[in-house]
Write an enzyme that holds these catalytic residues in place. Sequence first.
Site, PDB file in Angstrom:
ATOM      1  N   LYS A  96      -2.296  12.217 -23.121  1.00  0.00           N
ATOM      2  CA  LYS A  96      -1.506  11.715 -23.398  1.00  0.00           C
ATOM      3  C   LYS A  96       0.007  12.522 -22.981  1.00  0.00           C
ATOM      4  O   LYS A  96      -0.599  14.118 -23.768  1.00  0.00           O
ATOM      5  CB  LYS A  96      -1.308  11.660 -25.182  1.00  0.00           C
ATOM      6  CG  LYS A  96      -0.015  11.408 -25.826  1.00  0.00           C
ATOM      7  CD  LYS A  96      -0.046  11.647 -27.340  1.00  0.00           C
ATOM      8  CE  LYS A  96       1.306  11.776 -28.150  1.00  0.00           C
ATOM      9  NZ  LYS A  96       0.899  11.447 -29.443  1.00  0.00           N
ATOM     10  N   GLY A 157       5.609  12.531 -37.532  1.00  0.00           N
ATOM     11  CA  GLY A 157       5.186  12.349 -38.385  1.00  0.00           C
ATOM     12  C   GLY A 157       6.850  12.124 -39.981  1.00  0.00           C
ATOM     13  O   GLY A 157       6.418  12.295 -41.222  1.00  0.00           O
ATOM     14  N   ALA A 184       4.888   7.034 -32.833  1.00  0.00           N
ATOM     15  CA  ALA A 184       5.447   8.403 -33.638  1.00  0.00           C
ATOM     16  C   ALA A 184       6.076   7.814 -34.243  1.00  0.00           C
ATOM     17  O   ALA A 184       7.282   6.539 -34.113  1.00  0.00           O
ATOM     18  CB  ALA A 184       5.604   9.394 -32.812  1.00  0.00           C
ATOM     19  N   GLY A 185       6.581   7.703 -35.380  1.00  0.00           N
ATOM     20  CA  GLY A 185       7.588   7.422 -36.723  1.00  0.00           C
ATOM     21  C   GLY A 185       6.831   6.762 -37.388  1.00  0.00           C
ATOM     22  O   GLY A 185       7.911   6.329 -37.970  1.00  0.00           O
ATOM     23  N   ASN A 206      -0.947   8.924 -36.976  1.00  0.00           N
ATOM     24  CA  ASN A 206      -2.197   9.877 -37.089  1.00  0.00           C
ATOM     25  C   ASN A 206      -1.633  10.444 -38.245  1.00  0.00           C
ATOM     26  O   ASN A 206      -2.053   9.476 -39.610  1.00  0.00           O
ATOM     27  CB  ASN A 206      -1.400  11.263 -36.563  1.00  0.00           C
ATOM     28  CG  ASN A 206      -2.793  12.156 -36.491  1.00  0.00           C
ATOM     29  OD1 ASN A 206      -2.895  12.980 -35.514  1.00  0.00           O
ATOM     30  ND2 ASN A 206      -2.992  12.236 -37.546  1.00  0.00           N
ATOM     31  N   THR A 207      -0.212  11.001 -39.124  1.00  0.00           N
ATOM     32  CA  THR A 207       0.373  11.007 -40.334  1.00  0.00           C
ATOM     33  C   THR A 207       0.279  10.257 -41.359  1.00  0.00           C
ATOM     34  O   THR A 207      -0.531  10.126 -42.571  1.00  0.00           O
ATOM     35  CB  THR A 207       1.420  11.616 -40.346  1.00  0.00           C
ATOM     36  OG1 THR A 207       1.630  12.611 -39.258  1.00  0.00           O
ATOM     37  CG2 THR A 207       1.443  12.645 -41.370  1.00  0.00           C
TER      38      THR A 207
END
Lengths: 257, 65
Positions: A96, A157, A184-185, A206-207
């Site tokens: 990645k 995040g 992301a986001g 993830n977050t």
Amino acid sequence: MLSLYGTKVSSRVLLGTAQYPSPAILMDAIRVSGTEIVTVSLRREMAGGKSGDKFWSLIRSLGTHVLPNTAGCHTVKEAVLTAQMARDVFATDWIKLEVIGNHDTLQPDVFALVEAARILCGEGFKVFPYTTDDLIVVERLLEAGCEVLMPWCAPIGSALGPLNLHALRSLRGNFPDVPMIIDAGLGRPSHAATVMELGFDAILLNTAVAKAGDPVAMGGAFAKAVDAGYAAFHAGMLEPRDVAVPSTPVIGRAVFT
Amino acid sequence: MKLLVNGEPHEVSAQSLDALLAELEFEGEWLATAVNSELVRATERQDCLLSEGDRIEILTPKQGG
């Protein structure tokens, strides 16, 4: 099945492994989300190899595919070297690729990203580039040899969800056959459903899971949203209309006068 | 010989990267190494001779997004 560089997976959720309250919760979140690909990083070993051992043993016990990242790299040289080191440890050509251009937004430096992608593809890596939703950058990444794309939908995040639906639609429409993972986001399952309804192939989270009140339940919620969005895209959704259209037949209605 | 290992100064007697890992008690097949910003594969550490002032990076798998 989703095919990424020839590897087939049935889950369309990729999960990061950072920020969970505990290793046990991470394990459960992975299990409940059904993910078959987890992301990992490389960092300085400060405990004689013992800190990495614990985490690496845990990841290996999952039996999932591992996607190492180049998180935190700000230059082509850093990203290429990190990728090379990751291949030596994780024994995978997958990487990645992140080359960060701005400390506040963690926006990719797309110029460096394309250059690093070209180098790594030339070295036989299977590059998963973390990029913006810019159509021309995506074209350059494909020219560099990338066969999978990972556009953001908002800053890492941020939990803002898809900020530019027009750009995402344009990406999907211009490259309908390239596997695209929204990376992301994403903050909520509804965000995930939205991008899957646009026809994207998968999401990387993830977050939004790790920092949820109940990460395990949230992992499951995202998995359901992704399945729903994917099914809806392929079922053919109704286009919005500006006027009301009755669903009950008008013909044959009674007339009470 | 003075080296910089993961950003920290070290005075070591090891002459090779392999010996350096042993001297500093780093162990495990999950370690990745670089010397002066160049990859040194696990299989190459024995033949990787070190010089005064070399910058060594020793990385290990960690959580990531």
